[in-house]
Design a protein around this motif. Structure first.
Motif, mmCIF file in Angstrom:
data_model
loop_
_atom_site.group_PDB
_atom_site.id
_atom_site.type_symbol
_atom_site.label_atom_id
_atom_site.label_comp_id
_atom_site.label_asym_id
_atom_site.label_seq_id
_atom_site.Cartn_x
_atom_site.Cartn_y
_atom_site.Cartn_z
ATOM 1 N N PRO A 30 0.835 -1.203 0.000
ATOM 2 C CA PRO A 30 0.000 0.000 0.000
ATOM 3 C C PRO A 30 0.868 1.249 0.000
ATOM 4 O O PRO A 30 1.996 1.248 0.506
ATOM 5 C CB PRO A 30 -0.799 -0.131 1.315
ATOM 6 N N SER A 31 0.340 2.332 -0.553
ATOM 7 C CA SER A 31 1.130 3.546 -0.711
ATOM 8 C C SER A 31 1.542 4.170 0.610
ATOM 9 O O SER A 31 2.493 4.959 0.649
ATOM 10 C CB SER A 31 0.341 4.569 -1.539
ATOM 11 N N ASP A 32 0.848 3.843 1.712
ATOM 12 C CA ASP A 32 1.200 4.447 2.988
ATOM 13 C C ASP A 32 2.144 3.565 3.810
ATOM 14 O O ASP A 32 2.340 3.808 4.998
ATOM 15 C CB ASP A 32 -0.054 4.774 3.799
ATOM 16 N N ILE A 33 2.735 2.554 3.190
ATOM 17 C CA ILE A 33 3.714 1.703 3.863
ATOM 18 C C ILE A 33 5.064 1.894 3.170
ATOM 19 O O ILE A 33 5.175 1.767 1.955
ATOM 20 C CB ILE A 33 3.309 0.216 3.809
ATOM 21 N N LEU A 34 6.102 2.202 3.951
ATOM 22 C CA LEU A 34 7.434 2.420 3.403
ATOM 23 C C LEU A 34 8.158 1.086 3.280
ATOM 24 O O LEU A 34 8.307 0.357 4.260
ATOM 25 C CB LEU A 34 8.228 3.363 4.317
ATOM 26 N N ASN A 35 8.617 0.784 2.075
ATOM 27 C CA ASN A 35 9.388 -0.432 1.832
ATOM 28 C C ASN A 35 10.870 -0.097 1.967
ATOM 29 O O ASN A 35 11.400 0.741 1.240
ATOM 30 C CB ASN A 35 9.095 -0.975 0.433
ATOM 31 N N LEU A 36 11.547 -0.748 2.902
ATOM 32 C CA LEU A 36 12.959 -0.473 3.157
ATOM 33 C C LEU A 36 13.877 -1.110 2.114
ATOM 34 O O LEU A 36 15.081 -0.841 2.106
ATOM 35 C CB LEU A 36 13.341 -0.986 4.556
ATOM 36 N N TRP A 37 13.348 -1.952 1.263
ATOM 37 C CA TRP A 37 14.152 -2.566 0.183
ATOM 38 C C TRP A 37 14.520 -1.501 -0.835
ATOM 39 O O TRP A 37 13.668 -0.821 -1.390
ATOM 40 C CB TRP A 37 13.367 -3.687 -0.468
ATOM 41 N N GLN A 38 15.814 -1.348 -1.114
ATOM 42 C CA GLN A 38 16.295 -0.343 -2.054
ATOM 43 C C GLN A 38 16.856 -0.943 -3.327
ATOM 44 O O GLN A 38 17.474 -0.248 -4.133
ATOM 45 C CB GLN A 38 17.365 0.528 -1.380
ATOM 46 N N GLY A 39 16.666 -2.234 -3.497
ATOM 47 C CA GLY A 39 17.134 -2.881 -4.710
ATOM 48 C C GLY A 39 18.600 -3.286 -4.609
ATOM 49 O O GLY A 39 19.299 -2.991 -3.643
ATOM 50 N N PHE A 40 19.063 -4.000 -5.635
ATOM 51 C CA PHE A 40 20.467 -4.381 -5.679
ATOM 52 C C PHE A 40 21.328 -3.142 -5.888
ATOM 53 O O PHE A 40 20.889 -2.149 -6.482
ATOM 54 C CB PHE A 40 20.714 -5.394 -6.796
#
Length: 849
Positions: free
Chosen positions: A504-514
């Motif tokens: 959901p747009s109001d949840i921050l995903n801490l994954w920043q990719g490779f």
């Protein structure tokens, strides 16, 4: 004459250009389309933006177009793209130029990462199969010839608006490409794309509005093959000179400086389009509730009555689309239409997938019902334009910690600037600041990533800075306080670490990719190190596929860990150096068990890969148990000093490197640890290691990422571990640390049971028959042994039961023996070879004479 080849062929139709000339009924002086090579087309539409990359997109493992091949080297885009797309089934092209650091092979193709665009595009459906379905005529045309007639009609209706290129998709559809002389930003591009959609709607030209207004859209690549028909996608040049921005605005009627479509009432008297409200023209709209809107809108309420029974077909289609776009969603759309005469679940899902645009406006509802419908007597008639958006909009009543609902135009420039770097996030019971520009040192230098500040530190960081004042005499306010109080600040209801997952747009995903983008390259040196360290082929294949599994599933845990055990200087660390580099901030090299098994584990929350270098846990049973839990845990408590613990999903895979002999509490049914005794073939080879480290610090990580992403994992299960000699030795050493096991192992090794009852006694175990042993003597032997005197020794009743288990299938027999004038109970043990075999089978401890 067909515009396409017969199904199953993929060669260009030599009469295609002649056919197009015959179909496109334009003024005689206008030049008709001319067939060109794919390279000419790709060169003509290339953005050539110095700060962006374009590329091609192919089908990924999930059957969706998600595998990106980017022109990162800056070579001539025409021949490069033509060669890569040739005969691919299918292939798509990116129309925009994207930020190089944000888009990679499997991620990043999003509107937010668009740098520039050099034109506009239109997709027209020409499939007879889709057209003949109920309602199909609303979304396209019957065949390619009908499409071209519609293109010609649109060209006559808007003088001067001629596409630079025309692409035949291979299935009856047509794509039109309008090229600008210079690339423009996404902000400049979108209102002009909306204007093009309005022009098409005004003149009844049936196009895919969502496609035309999606800056990140991919289109079919000339030279490729349509996946269903096998027909080659062909490109035609129609207009040689690209449009200047001024020419485009003049021809389309766009008013520069506006972000909505112009007034086109002159083109269609009596009808104006307001794109901010009238969602039947374009899809952007605020979140709304169908049920809330239906409380005041009779048209929507009647459409949902009786679950669609006796509802006119056009009304049913509008209700389907509106319900699916509402917060009630697709299930609600099925619910309110399940009794309609044309309803079946699969067919309705297909219909929903084919519908485009936003929620329909009042005009659409009125037309669908016709004379005498609920719209005729509506008290709001003429006062609103779109009942779903204006009557059903969901009001933002979310507490702090959720993304504020605010029109972009209402956000001040200084707020946008701070939002780019900072966000307010709920963390347990507290609010913290996320700084997306936090520097950290990696193997490739300093990089900016995600870090956390408490609110007080955030205030100190911005102390002495003030936002612009709205009025001349207004008192300046501290920048941090002003941003924290602004409703347009960037904020999230929570944070998670979920690689590759949609949130959901109001949840921050801490994954920043490779940390690197995959690039085709040579990984021979890395494979040589792997072969030297793991000489046994079956174990080497497992390690390779285990690492590839983790790369292809960065958010998953294999439920196993790799343990590389061996001498110094063999290259254990070097094998994993490029893997740590490619994972970037989501990998860690740990040399302290406390970092993994300690109380404060916040740093583990954003890890996908950890290498434990001599971080041996075996000396502390509590740490040993914790690392076992880390390997297989699905969820964990993550705690940071001074912060509330939070529950999160475990995403980390572990590798252990060690020189110690005993490193893991393994048992016969071991399921977590893959223990490998490393080879020493490259030990001391300085020339090789010089070349390897140059590769690992240069192109190695990007090449290895590409290689591991391509490893075939069909049939691979990381939980099915190889059990070799190295693991057996760990099982043996674990078993011998149990006092009872160590004592009985000594007895069987010597072939004798020793004890003392005032003098030294020995009972020899027979090779060819049973051995009767006095129970008291057996117990004294155990308790007098060094193992029996340890603090952790096992009580005798438990040891006695173990002896019976270790005696083989027949166990220990109880017999009565005469000693002097009395009879006493004794234990009769099987022959010594039977005892040794049974003990080895039960404990994996080998015995030698």
């Amino acid at each position: 004459m067909s515009l396409h080849n017969e199904p199953g062929t993929n060669k260009p139709d030599p009469d295609a250009a002649e056919t197009l000339d015959a179909v496109v009924l334009l003024p005689a002086k206008r030049k008709g389309p001319v067939l060109i090579t794919p390279a000419e087309f790709f060169r003509g539409i290339a953005d050539n933006h110095p700060g962006g990359v374009q590329g091609l997109v192919f089908l990924g493992a999930n059957g969706q177009p998600c595998d990106h091949l980017l022109n990162t080297r800056g070579v001539d885009h025409g021949p490069w793209a033509a060669e890569k797309a040739k005969d691919r089934k299918p292939a798509y092209m990116t129309m925009a130029a994207f930020k190089p650091g944000e888009v990679s092979r499997f991620k990043g193709r999003a509107v937010a990462n668009v740098v520039a665009l050099r034109g506009f595009w239109v997709a027209i459906e020409g499939s007879s199969e889709k057209f003949n379905k109920p309602g199909g005529e609303a979304g396209g045309y019957a065949d390619a010839k009908s499409v071209m007639l519609a293109v010609a009609a649109f060209g006559r209706a808007v003088p001067g608006l001629v596409p630079n290129y025309l692409v035949l998709t291979g299935s009856g559809g047509v794509h039109l490409h309008y090229v600008l002389s210079e690339p423009i930003s996404a902000a400049e591009w979108l209102p002009r794309a909306k204007t093009l959609v309005v022009l098409a709607a005004t003149h009844g030209f049936k196009i895919d509005a969502q496609c035309t207004t999606d800056a990140a859209r991919i289109m079919r690549a000339p030279g490729s093959l349509h996946q269903k028909t096998g027909v080659e996608v062909l490109a035609y040049r129609w207009k040689d000179e690209p449009y200047t921005q001024e020419d485009w605005d003049r021809v389309t009627g766009h008013e520069p400086g506006t972000d909505t479509a112009p007034d086109v009432s002159a083109l269609r008297p009596g009808r104006k389009y307001d794109l901010s409200v009238n969602g039947d023209v374009l899809p952007p709209h605020k979140e709304f509730s169908y049920l809330r809107a239906a409380e005041k809108c009779g048209a929507m309420r009647k459409a949902a009555d009786r679950n669609g029974q006796d509802t006119p077909y056009p009304v049913w289609v509008l209700a389907l689309r509106t319900a699916a776009l509402s917060i009630e969603g697709r299930e609600f759309a099925h619910e309110i239409s399940c009794r309609h005469a044309d309803y079946d679940k699969a067919g309705t899902d297909e219909k929903l997938d084919s519908l485009t645009g936003g929620p329909p406006g009042c005009d659409a509802w009125g037309t669908a019902y016709g004379a005498g419908g609920p719209c005729d007597s509506c008290e709001l008639r003429g006062k609103i334009k779109n009942p779903a958006v204006q009557l059903g909009t969901v009001v933002d009543v979310t507490p702090p910690g959720s993304v504020a609902v605010l029109e972009p135009d209402a956000v001040a420039e200084w707020v946008v600037e701070l939002n780019h770097r900072f966000a307010l996030v709920r963390h347990g019971s507290k609010l913290v600041i996320v700084d997306f520009h936090t520097p950290s040192m990696t193997g490739r230098g300093v990089v900016l990533g995600l870090g956390f500040l408490d609110v007080a530190a955030f205030r100190q960081m911005l102390n002495g800075r003030f936002p612009p004042v709205a009025k001349p005499n207004e008192k300046p306010r501290a920048l941090a306080d002003a941003w924290l109080a602004h409703p347009g600040r960037r904020q999230y209801a929570g944070l998670v670490y979920a690689p590759g997952e949609a949130l959901p747009s109001d949840i921050l995903n801490l994954w920043q990719g490779f940390a690197v983008a995959p690039v085709v390259g040579d990984v021979t040196l890395w494979l040589e190190v792997l072969a030297a360290l793991v000489p046994k082929e079956s174990e080497r294949v497992y390690v390779l596929r285990w690492l590839a599994w983790k790369i292809q599933n960065p958010g998953g845990v294999p439920d196993t860990l790799l343990i590389f055990k061996g001498a110094k200087g063999t290259g254990k660390n070097s094998l994993f150096d490029p893997l740590i580099l490619l994972f970037g901030r989501h990998a860690m090299l740990a040399d302290d068990p406390e970092l993994i098994a300690g109380r404060f584990t916040w740093h583990l929350m954003t890890l996908s890969f950890a290498v434990l270098d001599e971080a041996v846990f075996i000396q502390d049973p509590r740490q040993a148990d914790r690392i076992k839990s880390r390997v297989t845990a699905k969820t964990m408590q993550y705690e940071q000093k001074g912060m509330d613990p939070v529950q999160g999903v475990n995403r980390c895979a572990y590798v252990m490197l060690t020189n110690h002999e005993y490193v893991w509490q393994a048992t016969n049914d071991e399921r977590r640890a893959v223990v490998l005794e490393v080879g020493e073939a490259l030990r001391g080879n300085l020339e090789f290691w010089g070349r390897y480290h140059a590769w690992a610090e240069g192109p190695g990580p990007a090449a290895l990422l590409h290689y591991l992403q391509g490893v075939n994992l069909t049939g691979f299960n990381p939980r099915q571990i190889p059990k070799g000699e190295a693991l057996r030795k760990q099982v043996e050493q674990t078993a011998l640390r149990v006092p009872a096991t160590a004592w009985w192992h000594q007895c069987l090794t010597e072939g004798a049971i020793r004890y003392r009852d005032g003098m030294d006694r020995v009972i020899y175990l027979n090779d060819g028959g049973e051995t009767e042993v006095d129970r008291a003597a057996l117990r004294m032997s155990y308790e007098q042994s060094a193992a029996g005197r340890t603090r952790s020794h096992t009580e005798w009743p438990t040891v006695a039961r173990k002896l019976s288990e270790w005696a083989g299938p027949d166990g220990v027999r109880k017999v009565r023996a005469r000693v002097g004038i009395v009879r006493e109970w004794r234990d009769a043990f099987p022959p010594l070879p039977v005892l040794r075999a049974a003990f080895t089978a039960a404990t994996s401890v080998q015995l030698f004479d």
